[in-house]
Design a protein around this motif. Structure first.
Motif, PDB file in Angstrom:
ATOM      1  N   VAL A  56       8.932 -11.208 -17.602  1.00  0.00           N
ATOM      2  CA  VAL A  56       8.450 -10.328 -18.670  1.00  0.00           C
ATOM      3  C   VAL A  56       8.425  -8.911 -18.108  1.00  0.00           C
ATOM      4  N   VAL A  57       9.143  -8.019 -18.755  1.00  0.00           N
ATOM      5  CA  VAL A  57       9.211  -6.623 -18.321  1.00  0.00           C
ATOM      6  C   VAL A  57       9.064  -5.736 -19.542  1.00  0.00           C
ATOM      7  N   PHE A  58       8.071  -4.852 -19.530  1.00  0.00           N
ATOM      8  CA  PHE A  58       7.868  -3.929 -20.634  1.00  0.00           C
ATOM      9  C   PHE A  58       8.551  -2.600 -20.328  1.00  0.00           C
ATOM     10  N   HIS A 107       8.747  -5.645 -24.375  1.00  0.00           N
ATOM     11  CA  HIS A 107       9.623  -6.570 -23.651  1.00  0.00           C
ATOM     12  C   HIS A 107      10.797  -6.930 -24.547  1.00  0.00           C
ATOM     13  N   ARG A 108      12.007  -6.803 -24.013  1.00  0.00           N
ATOM     14  CA  ARG A 108      13.208  -7.117 -24.793  1.00  0.00           C
ATOM     15  C   ARG A 108      14.150  -7.999 -23.992  1.00  0.00           C
ATOM     16  N   PHE A 159      14.219 -13.894 -23.187  1.00  0.00           N
ATOM     17  CA  PHE A 159      13.281 -13.797 -24.319  1.00  0.00           C
ATOM     18  C   PHE A 159      13.188 -15.183 -24.942  1.00  0.00           C
ATOM     19  N   HIS A 209       8.073 -16.972 -22.652  1.00  0.00           N
ATOM     20  CA  HIS A 209       7.748 -15.544 -22.524  1.00  0.00           C
ATOM     21  C   HIS A 209       6.696 -15.128 -23.557  1.00  0.00           C
ATOM     22  N   THR A 248       2.962 -13.917 -22.889  1.00  0.00           N
ATOM     23  CA  THR A 248       2.681 -12.515 -23.192  1.00  0.00           C
ATOM     24  C   THR A 248       1.573 -12.395 -24.235  1.00  0.00           C
ATOM     25  N   LYS A 272       6.243  -6.079 -28.762  1.00  0.00           N
ATOM     26  CA  LYS A 272       5.625  -4.792 -28.436  1.00  0.00           C
ATOM     27  C   LYS A 272       4.149  -4.793 -28.835  1.00  0.00           C
ATOM     28  N   THR A 331       0.765  -1.970 -20.344  1.00  0.00           N
ATOM     29  CA  THR A 331       1.941  -2.839 -20.315  1.00  0.00           C
ATOM     30  C   THR A 331       2.163  -3.449 -18.934  1.00  0.00           C
ATOM     31  N   ALA A 362       2.292  -7.429 -18.539  1.00  0.00           N
ATOM     32  CA  ALA A 362       3.493  -8.063 -17.984  1.00  0.00           C
ATOM     33  C   ALA A 362       3.173  -8.873 -16.734  1.00  0.00           C
ATOM     34  N   ASN A 381       3.617 -12.981 -16.411  1.00  0.00           N
ATOM     35  CA  ASN A 381       4.443 -13.634 -15.392  1.00  0.00           C
ATOM     36  C   ASN A 381       3.627 -14.606 -14.544  1.00  0.00           C
TER      37      ASN A 381
END
Length: 540
Positions: A38-40, A45-46, A54, A58, A62, A155, A169, A173, A177
């Protein structure tokens, strides 16, 4: 650019809906692999479920992390939940709802089971918190914005209504994780029941008369076309037409998870970017049918403005026109309300702001930087070069703290109705006064180590004293408006500038450049930018 850019999508270009669904539920991320964490980014996160970026895990993790974050922050009010038309948005919304309900969060979803544009969710949060219920609301919008159909996005918008800052964020994130790595043991889930509803569309549309001169638009009788590009604004545009009795046609009301009606973007991908001439090719082809024709991306936080005389406007050009018009007509705004822009937006905005006697407030890339100024009215308008902006109501109070593509599209109609001129005609008048800049963004290769070094580079590390034959007047690594780090550098002369920032997703860095001395000078600026940055990175 591919030779298929701007041509209609073919069956071979479309996503496999069943494969995307299976991947979302069946593939399990391994957070020891960076691409599966998970990365913002600047807008949540996309990623795609097809490459395990995704997936259900996730979103479970999240959402649970967001619940824990809001609990730690003492946020006890409702959470507004909305989503755009991406296929993965549908699945992720169902997943998130199960976690929120199990954690006894009061969730508000759309009353009509409609899609929810990002600005409508921001508007809902601000409206609730302004009414002072004794608690604070926040929200989640499930969207990857203009990204391809195979992508999903998630988001979080805290009580100020805009994008969450990096402190929030980063915590969310990291916690998400941890939860995934621990086998999701901390995730609570329940069958959603008794979920409350909220009329996002009705509240948003009814309030537009307090920020846009809809009477002037109606009285002018101008013909308006609005293309949602298959996105969340589709029913909003029809509601706007009906409520305010406008000659407004929803050009393409189709919603299709494969976006089969789109023309391909510059790289041959389907991407719902209303600022891209290639993605907007079918819209631009109808420009003669309307006085103003507009497009929005999937979550309607971006705008594209098409005029009969100018075609698709460059986003920088429209921002300059919007700023010039708004600060001349919005007499209810504070006299010291500033013009907000990101440092990679056109310098013609600087010249417009100076002519208006308004302070220029330059910030790093990311709409979150405009949030405090929009809330307290000290920034009248905040805009990004990527076709995202918002501004204040007639009375100088906050409208949204996230980008609002519907609002900026409607503003184009107001400008046409009130001035009798198209925004592209008004931009030509601005260039006669302030010069006609040329602007372009290009990419240059960079290793991960070089990207990391560029992100931390200090302007003082740049040894050059000239750029394209002109004396350098500024070497910036922090924004003049709020002293926040740029995550890169910007170098300026009297006639030109460039900015360099590392890409968050590819092994390249982005060079934004602009010149008021023509195309040849711009090429020279870009060439020297590569050399200047390269030299600085060698010494970093």
């Amino acid at each position: 650019m591919t030779d298929r850019a701007g041509t209609p999508a073919q069956p071979s270009d479309l996503i496999d809906v069943d494969a995307l669904r299976r991947a979302y539920y069946e593939l399990k991320p391994d957070v020891s692999i960076p691409e599966q964490r998970v990365v913002f980014g600047t807008s949540g996160h996309r990623g795609s479920s097809l490459n395990t970026a995704f997936n259900e895990d996730h979103i479970l993790a999240t959402t649970q992390a967001i619940v824990e974050y809001r609990n730690a922050q003492g946020i006890t009010g409702p959470l507004f939940l909305g989503a755009d038309t991406h296929l993965l948005s549908e699945f992720a919304t169902t997943t998130a709802l199960a976690v929120l309900v199990a954690n006894e969060v009061r969730v508000l979803v759309d009353e009509f089971d409609d899609w929810v544009p990002t600005p409508a969710l921001s508007h809902a949060i601000i409206k609730y918190n302004r009414e002072e219920h004794g608690d604070q609301a926040d929200g989640i919008v499930v969207t990857p914005s203009h990204n391809p159909p195979s992508d999903g996005g998630f988001k979080y918008n805290p009580p100020h209504g805009g994008p969450a800052d990096t402190d929030a964020t980063k915590w969310i994130a990291e916690r998400a994780n941890e939860i995934i790595a621990d086998g999701l043991k901390d995730v609570r889930q329940a069958e959603p029941s008794g979920v409350e509803t909220y009329d996002f569309r009705g509240n948003y549309v009814a309030d537009l008369e307090n920020i846009i001169d809809v009477k002037a638009i109606k009285d002018s009788g101008i013909r308006i076309g609005a293309d949602p590009l298959g996105g969340a604004s589709v029913n909003y545009w029809q509601a706007i037409a009906e409520r305010y009795d406008l000659d407004l046609t929803v050009v393409n009301p189709d919603v299709d998870p494969t976006w089969s009606f789109m023309t391909l973007d510059w790289d041959g991908k389907i991407r719902m970017d209303p600022s891209s001439p290639s993605a907007m090719a079918s819209v631009v082809a109808r420009r003669a049918d309307y006085d103003i024709l507009t497009g929005n991306d999937a979550d309607a936080d971006r705008h594209g403005i098409v005029t009969p005389d100018g075609g698709l406007m460059n986003p920088n050009h429209y921002l300059a026109v919007a700023i010039d018009y708004l600060f001349r007509t919005r007499t209810g705004w504070r006299k010291d309300a500033a013009v907000g822009k990101t440092l990679v937006s056109s310098s013609i905005i600087d010249r417009v702001a100076e002519s208006l006697g308004r302070r220029l407030w330059e910030v790093p890339v990311g709409f979150k930087w405009f949030v405090p100024g929009l809330i307290d009215g000290s920034v009248g308008f905040g805009g990004e070069e990527s076709a995202g902006a918002s501004f204040l109501r007639f009375d100088g109070s906050v409208w949204t703290t996230d980008k609002d593509g519907i609002l900026l599209a409607l503003l184009a109609s107001e400008i046409r109705a009130v001035t009798g001129k198209s925004p592209s005609e008004l931009y030509r008048e601005l260039t006669e006064r302030f010069g006609d800049p040329v602007y372009q963004r290009v990419d240059a290769p960079a290793s991960p180590a070089e990207k990391a070094a560029l992100g931390k580079l200090d302007g003082d590390a740049i040894a050059a004293t000239e750029l394209a034959g002109e004396p350098i007047t500024a070497k910036l690594s922090r924004a003049p408006g709020n002293d926040a780090p740029l995550g890169g550098v910007k170098v300026q002369t009297e006639k030109a500038w460039f900015a360099a920032r590392p890409s968050g997703t590819e092994n390249v860095y982005k060079i934004y450049a602009e010149s008021f001395a023509g195309e040849e000078n711009l090429r020279e600026v870009q060439e020297e930018a590569r050399r200047i940055v390269g030299d600085a990175l060698k010494g970093a």
